[in-house]
Design a protein around this motif. Structure first.
Motif, short mmCIF file in Angstrom:
data_model
loop_
_atom_site.label_atom_id
_atom_site.label_comp_id
_atom_site.label_asym_id
_atom_site.label_seq_id
_atom_site.Cartn_x
_atom_site.Cartn_y
_atom_site.Cartn_z
N SER A 496 0.85 -1.18 0.00
CA SER A 496 0.00 0.00 0.00
C SER A 496 0.89 1.23 0.00
O SER A 496 2.10 1.16 0.26
CB SER A 496 -0.93 0.01 1.22
OG SER A 496 -0.17 -0.01 2.42
N GLY A 497 0.26 2.35 -0.30
CA GLY A 497 1.00 3.61 -0.27
C GLY A 497 1.31 4.17 -1.63
O GLY A 497 1.63 5.36 -1.75
N LEU A 498 1.22 3.37 -2.69
CA LEU A 498 1.49 3.87 -4.03
C LEU A 498 0.24 4.52 -4.61
O LEU A 498 -0.88 4.02 -4.44
CB LEU A 498 1.95 2.74 -4.95
CG LEU A 498 3.39 2.26 -4.80
CD1 LEU A 498 3.67 1.20 -5.85
CD2 LEU A 498 4.38 3.39 -4.91
N LYS A 499 0.44 5.58 -5.34
CA LYS A 499 -0.65 6.22 -6.05
C LYS A 499 -0.76 5.65 -7.46
O LYS A 499 0.18 5.05 -7.97
CB LYS A 499 -0.44 7.73 -6.09
CG LYS A 499 -0.41 8.39 -4.72
CD LYS A 499 -0.19 9.90 -4.84
CE LYS A 499 -0.17 10.55 -3.46
NZ LYS A 499 0.05 12.01 -3.53
N LEU A 500 -1.93 5.87 -8.06
CA LEU A 500 -2.17 5.32 -9.39
C LEU A 500 -1.16 5.83 -10.40
O LEU A 500 -0.65 5.06 -11.23
CB LEU A 500 -3.60 5.68 -9.85
CG LEU A 500 -3.97 5.26 -11.28
CD1 LEU A 500 -3.85 3.75 -11.44
CD2 LEU A 500 -5.37 5.73 -11.63
N LYS A 501 -0.81 7.10 -10.34
CA LYS A 501 0.15 7.65 -11.29
C LYS A 501 1.54 7.02 -11.09
O LYS A 501 2.29 6.84 -12.06
CB LYS A 501 0.23 9.17 -11.15
CG LYS A 501 0.67 9.66 -9.78
CD LYS A 501 0.68 11.19 -9.74
CE LYS A 501 1.15 11.70 -8.37
NZ LYS A 501 1.14 13.20 -8.32
N ASP A 502 1.88 6.64 -9.84
CA ASP A 502 3.15 5.97 -9.59
C ASP A 502 3.16 4.57 -10.20
O ASP A 502 4.17 4.13 -10.77
CB ASP A 502 3.42 5.89 -8.09
CG ASP A 502 3.52 7.27 -7.45
OD1 ASP A 502 3.98 8.20 -8.14
OD2 ASP A 502 3.14 7.41 -6.27
N VAL A 503 2.04 3.86 -10.06
CA VAL A 503 1.95 2.51 -10.63
C VAL A 503 2.02 2.56 -12.15
O VAL A 503 2.71 1.76 -12.79
CB VAL A 503 0.65 1.82 -10.16
CG1 VAL A 503 0.49 0.47 -10.83
CG2 VAL A 503 0.65 1.66 -8.64
N GLU A 504 1.30 3.50 -12.76
CA GLU A 504 1.33 3.62 -14.22
C GLU A 504 2.73 3.99 -14.71
O GLU A 504 3.18 3.50 -15.76
CB GLU A 504 0.32 4.67 -14.66
CG GLU A 504 -1.13 4.24 -14.50
CD GLU A 504 -2.11 5.28 -14.99
OE1 GLU A 504 -3.15 4.90 -15.54
OE2 GLU A 504 -1.82 6.50 -14.82
N SER A 505 3.41 4.84 -13.99
CA SER A 505 4.78 5.19 -14.36
C SER A 505 5.71 3.98 -14.25
O SER A 505 6.59 3.77 -15.09
CB SER A 505 5.28 6.33 -13.48
OG SER A 505 6.64 6.62 -13.74
N LEU A 506 5.48 3.17 -13.22
CA LEU A 506 6.32 1.99 -13.01
C LEU A 506 6.16 0.98 -14.14
O LEU A 506 7.14 0.47 -14.68
CB LEU A 506 5.97 1.34 -11.66
CG LEU A 506 6.72 0.06 -11.31
CD1 LEU A 506 8.21 0.32 -11.16
CD2 LEU A 506 6.15 -0.56 -10.03
N SER A 545 -15.10 2.14 -16.42
CA SER A 545 -16.34 2.18 -15.65
C SER A 545 -16.61 3.55 -15.01
O SER A 545 -17.76 3.94 -14.84
CB SER A 545 -16.33 1.11 -14.57
OG SER A 545 -15.25 1.34 -13.66
N ARG A 546 -15.53 4.31 -14.68
CA ARG A 546 -15.72 5.58 -13.99
C ARG A 546 -14.41 6.37 -14.05
O ARG A 546 -13.34 5.79 -14.25
CB ARG A 546 -16.10 5.35 -12.53
CG ARG A 546 -15.04 4.58 -11.76
CD ARG A 546 -15.51 4.13 -10.40
NE ARG A 546 -14.51 3.34 -9.73
CZ ARG A 546 -14.31 2.04 -9.95
NH1 ARG A 546 -15.06 1.41 -10.83
NH2 ARG A 546 -13.38 1.37 -9.28
N PRO A 547 -14.48 7.66 -13.84
CA PRO A 547 -13.25 8.47 -13.79
C PRO A 547 -12.41 8.10 -12.56
O PRO A 547 -12.95 7.90 -11.47
CB PRO A 547 -13.76 9.91 -13.70
CG PRO A 547 -15.17 9.85 -14.16
CD PRO A 547 -15.69 8.51 -13.77
N ILE A 548 -11.11 8.01 -12.76
CA ILE A 548 -10.20 7.64 -11.68
C ILE A 548 -9.22 8.79 -11.46
O ILE A 548 -8.60 9.29 -12.40
CB ILE A 548 -9.43 6.34 -11.99
CG1 ILE A 548 -10.41 5.19 -12.21
CG2 ILE A 548 -8.46 6.00 -10.87
CD1 ILE A 548 -11.19 4.80 -10.98
N ASP A 549 -9.09 9.16 -10.20
CA ASP A 549 -8.16 10.21 -9.83
C ASP A 549 -6.73 9.69 -9.93
O ASP A 549 -6.43 8.61 -9.41
CB ASP A 549 -8.46 10.67 -8.40
CG ASP A 549 -7.59 11.86 -7.99
OD1 ASP A 549 -6.80 12.34 -8.83
OD2 ASP A 549 -7.71 12.30 -6.84
#
Length: 697
Positions: A496-506, A545-549
């Motif tokens: 836990s602790g990672l943001k979506l933008k961090d995962v996508e960058s990874l 399905s929905r907008p994701i922050d």
């Protein structure tokens, strides 16, 4: 299609245009066929038509004409299906071991390899269709299985389908169902459980049943070369059988060594001229092979003629005429040398190409050469003690059996297989009388090639291309733990602790196919493993399905609740995703394959060979220490081998450079000569041979 295109180089059928010479003259007596018309009875014109159809479709020349056979095959491969080149056996072996090659088994490869293969063979190149038939069969199995979700999502089931398809490909190529199953067992599949054997047998059975229903040879039989050897063999012939076996081993070692050097030269200098290289090879093969009938004819036809007996059979260029034995022997010996040379430089070119039948053709030619010499010796010295076993028989030697044994020896020498070769040869010819001689020959062949090479052409091509493949046939004793080989700097994901933008960058910046999951960055307690494909799937599904922050938190925890709880998230439900969070728990592998750092490397290699995992995690007391892949093991293996047997490639590299420089010089002069015919003498004098002249072949 292959036979029709091959015969088109010498003539055509006036009665029905799509028939080859054999079917056009099916009911005619030998030499009395009126429906088959040769392009010319004048030898020079016949030679021109032969070479022209091998490369071009218009007698004006290749420069202004629509190129056929060789050019078309190479163009299709180069432009539309690069994976259709070669035989595909080495790549399929890697796929069966767990290596992923996207597009290699696709529908486009299946279609264009099926079209390009007959064109490549009909062009006269020293390549065969039996090896590529395995690739075509596996492509068919892959394409069909895509329609069934059960197989699409199960890697183990897919490997069984691929193994069964390999058996079907060999079964159809040789008319040998049992040999196909054994080939898949001995050469292709790293793991072959009982269920896979039954499925392979069933698939090969259905394939041969369909082939039998089609009856392509119009004989009602599956075997390509039906022979009936009515004479038994004699004990004194064992000496010559051993000679044939030694030849098979030497042939395999020689072709593998020099073909790899030719491949290296091709990869370094000719990668930009793949199409014109194929055209040049086809033209060279046609020009040189035209003057030797055993090279000029189609290899399958040549094998059938070399295997046959001479009792009441149609003669084939004097092989059954004792008065022409010396001339036939010389022609056979030269044909074996010429064919070997063209196999070395042709196999690996950018067309669908196999090496099974070309090698069998070389072995059969040499075997018939030995059989002809033995027959001449027996006829000349019938009272010799060497031939005492057949004094009462004027001719007790059957040269066709030597060709049969030579073909088996060459096939075994190039592929480094034994049992499946015996079965394939017997199912191919029906010559069960020579079971023991065939086993003797293959035993000698195996002992010979084992002295020079440690793998067949498919294994060496895997090594040459750098595919991550561990051979089950090899045994290693390194005496070190896996910690010496593993990667310590591991890219992992905290629970836990990672943001979506961090995962996508990874996942966008990393080339890895998956990531270990740890509880936190400090303790690195191993919690599971997740693939990059699964991460992308969850993100794409959530975005649809929905907008994701982009700042939404991502949870990779398998516990009852996320490791880090954000109070700002209202109405958060365990195991679900919202606009402010993403939960990947359902797609995590909670029990990845793990080993201890002190586990011997040999044991880890056995895991890779028998289980086929993509990655093995290394952990100690639950803490992630590193990971190891097949590539890591192979890097260490090559490092050890290079330290034990250092190689100096400077001499070879210098030879390749000189050869390429001379090729460039020759091409420049050819270009200058062609330009000179279209310019005035003054322009010709001012023509400079520099690097600005376009390189053409």
């Amino acid at each position: 299609m292959t036979e029709w295109l091959s015969d088109l180089k010498s003539g055509y059928c006036s009665r029905t245009w799509y028939l080859n010479e054999e079917f056009c003259c099916w009911e005619a007596e030998p030499g009395m066929c009126v429906d088959w018309h040769k392009w010319s009875n004048f030898a020079p014109f016949s030679f021109l038509f032969y070479t022209y159809f091998a490369v071009c479709s218009h007698p004006v020349g290749c420069l202004y004409s629509k190129v056929l056979f060789a050019f078309t095959s190479a163009f299709l491969v180069k432009s539309w299906a690069p994976y259709a080149a070669g035989s595909g056996i080495s790549e399929i072996k890697c796929i069966l071991a767990g290596f992923i090659m996207k597009g290699f088994l696709g529908a486009r490869t299946l279609l264009l390899k099926s079209v390009g293969l007959p064109l490549a063979i009909a062009s006269g190149l020293s390549v065969g269709k039996e090896g590529p038939s395995v690739h075509v069969a596996v492509c068919a199995g892959h394409v069909v299985s895509r329609y069934f979700r059960k197989f699409e999502t199960n890697a183990g089931e897919m490997r069984e389908i691929y193994s069964a398809s390999c058996a079907a490909g060999v079964a159809v190529a040789f008319g040998s169902p049992i040999g196909g199953v054994l080939f898949s067992l001995e050469e292709m599949s790293p793991n072959f459980p009982q269920s896979t054997m039954w499925k392979s047998f069933f698939c090969a059975l259905i394939a041969t049943a369909v082939l039998s229903a089609i009856n392509p040879f119009r004989t009602g039989q599956l075997v390509l070369f039906q022979v009936h050897y009515d004479r038994t063999w004699h004990s004194f012939e064992v000496i010559f059988f051993i000679i044939i076996g030694i030849f098979g081993g030497l042939y395999g070692a020689f072709v593998i060594k020099w073909n790899l050097r030719a491949q290296a030269f091709r990869k370094r200098y000719l990668s930009q001229y793949a199409i014109w290289e194929v055209v040049f090879l086809a033209l060279l093969t046609a020009v040189v092979g035209y003057f030797n009938v055993f090279v000029r004819v189609d290899m399958t036809e040549a094998l059938g003629s070399l295997f046959r007996e001479c009792n009441g059979m149609k003669d084939f260029n004097g092989i059954c005429n004792p008065s022409e034995s010396w001339w036939v022997a010389i022609s056979l010996f030269l044909a074996a040398i010429i064919r070997t040379f063209f196999i070395v430089i042709s196999y690996g070119s950018k067309v669908p190409a196999g090496i099974f039948v070309p090698s069998m053709a070389v072995g059969a030619t040499f075997g018939r050469f030995v059989g002809t010499l033995v027959d001449m010796m027996q006829r000349s010295y019938p009272q010799s003690s060497l031939f005492s076993a057949c004094v009462s028989d004027i001719s007790c030697i059957t040269p066709g059996t030597y060709a049969f044994l030579g073909a088996a020896a060459a096939l075994s020498g190039i592929m480094h297989i034994t049992v499946s070769v015996v079965v394939i040869m017997f199912e191919l010819t029906g010559a069960l009388t020579y079971t023991l001689p065939c086993m003797i020959v293959l035993g000698v062949t195996k002992a010979t090639y084992a002295y020079f090479e440690k793998g067949g052409i498919a294994d060496r091509m895997i090594w040459f291309n750098g595919f991550p493949f561990l051979d089950n046939k090899e045994e290693h004793t390194f005496g070190i733990p896996v910690s010496h080989v593993m990667v310590r700097d591991v890219t992992y994901i905290p629970a836990s602790g990672l943001k979506l933008k961090d995962v996508e960058s990874l996942i966008s910046q990393s080339t890895y196919r998956g990531f270990p999951i740890v509880s936190d960055r400090e303790s690195r307690y191993l919690a599971g493993y997740i693939g990059k494909r699964e991460i992308k799937f969850v993100i794409d599904r959530a975005k649809r399905s929905r907008p994701i922050d982009p700042n939404a938190l991502c949870y990779f925890s398998l516990s009852d609740e996320p490791t880090l709880y954000d109070p700002s998230i209202e109405h958060f439900q365990i195991g679900t995703s919202s606009s402010s969070s993403l939960d990947f728990a359902k797609f995590i592998d909670p029990t990845p394959l793990t080993v201890h750092p002190r586990l011997p490397l040999e044991t880890v290699m056995d895991f890779f060979k028998k289980l086929g995992p993509r990655v093995i995690l290394v952990e100690e007391k639950g803490h992630l220490c590193g990971l190891v892949t097949v590539k890591d093991v192979l890097k260490y293996e090559f490092k050890v081998e290079n330290a034990e047997n250092p190689r100096d490639n400077t001499v070879v590299g210098e030879m390749e450079r000189k050869l390429w420089d001379r090729t460039i010089t020759f091409a420049k002069y050819m270009k200058a000569g062609w330009e000179g015919r279209r310019t005035t003498p003054d322009d010709r004098d001012s023509l400079e041979l520099d690097e600005q002249i376009p390189l053409t072949l």
